[in-house]
Design an enzyme around this catalytic site. Structure first.
Site, PDB file in Angstrom:
ATOM      1  CE1 TYR A   1      -5.175  12.998   3.293  1.00  0.00           C
ATOM      2  CE2 TYR A   1      -4.307  14.376   5.047  1.00  0.00           C
ATOM      3  CZ  TYR A   1      -5.252  13.489   4.579  1.00  0.00           C
ATOM      4  OH  TYR A   1      -6.279  13.102   5.393  1.00  0.00           O
ATOM      5  CG  PHE A   2       2.676  11.550  -0.106  1.00  0.00           C
ATOM      6  CD1 PHE A   2       3.974  12.032  -0.182  1.00  0.00           C
ATOM      7  CD2 PHE A   2       2.292  10.857   1.027  1.00  0.00           C
ATOM      8  CE1 PHE A   2       4.873  11.819   0.854  1.00  0.00           C
ATOM      9  CE2 PHE A   2       3.178  10.634   2.068  1.00  0.00           C
ATOM     10  CZ  PHE A   2       4.471  11.115   1.982  1.00  0.00           C
TER      11      PHE A   2
END
Length: 175
Positions: A37-38
């Site tokens: 996840y960013f």
């Protein structure tokens, strides 16, 4: 694409598989998924209820955007995905644009199909066992009714609207 989904913690994944078999569900696949996840450089995805993730599914990579939840009873949201052939380059591009890695979620998943409902039985690292029921691009109310009916048949009792990422951040354990 509209993803209409409900999720429940599961104490008895083998029991759920037995019920699925009795209902005539078709086993599809066993997968290992690793999701990176960013975090956005200028927007807080926690506040906007969005997500950007790079999924490695048995060696195939897909970039997914998940929009805010649209329904108070389910995890219904827009989901857009695109295959990625060079994930290392994508990560460098995202880093150069100011995105940072927020978290990694890993899970082993068994998937089934039952009359157009995708059933995923997940064992999520540091969280435990869950069942996700999903229908894509159908009428919301009709899909919800079908999902909750199957949830009852599978003897699942409580839905969880939080993503696995949110549950990890909260320190949740299913079992």
């Amino acid at each position: 694409m509209l993803e209409i989904e409900i999720k429940s913690a599961c104490d008895d994944p083998e029991g759920v598989e037995k019920i699925l078999e009795d209902l005539g569900a078709r086993f599809k696949d066993t997968l290992f998924q690793k999701d990176i996840y960013f975090a956005h450089p200028a927007r807080n995805f926690v506040e906007t209820d969005e997500a950007l993730r790079l999924r490695n599914e048995n060696g195939s990579f897909t970039l997914h955007y998940k929009g805010p939840k649209l329904d108070k009873d389910t995890k219904t949201r827009e989901e857009l995905g695109v295959p990625i052939s060079e994930p290392e380059i994508l990560i460098k591009i995202l880093n150069n644009l100011g995105f940072t890695q927020a978290a990694i979620v890993e899970k082993n998943r068994k998937t089934y199909d039952l009359e157009g409902i995708e059933v995923a039985i997940d064992n999520v690292t540091n969280l435990g066992n869950f069942v996700e029921l999903e229908i894509q691009d159908e009428d919301l109310e009709e899909a919800k009714a079908r999902l909750f009916e199957l949830m009852n048949k599978l003897k699942l009792r409580k839905t969880i609207r939080s993503s696995y990422l949110e549950l990890l951040e909260k320190g949740f354990r299913s079992n």
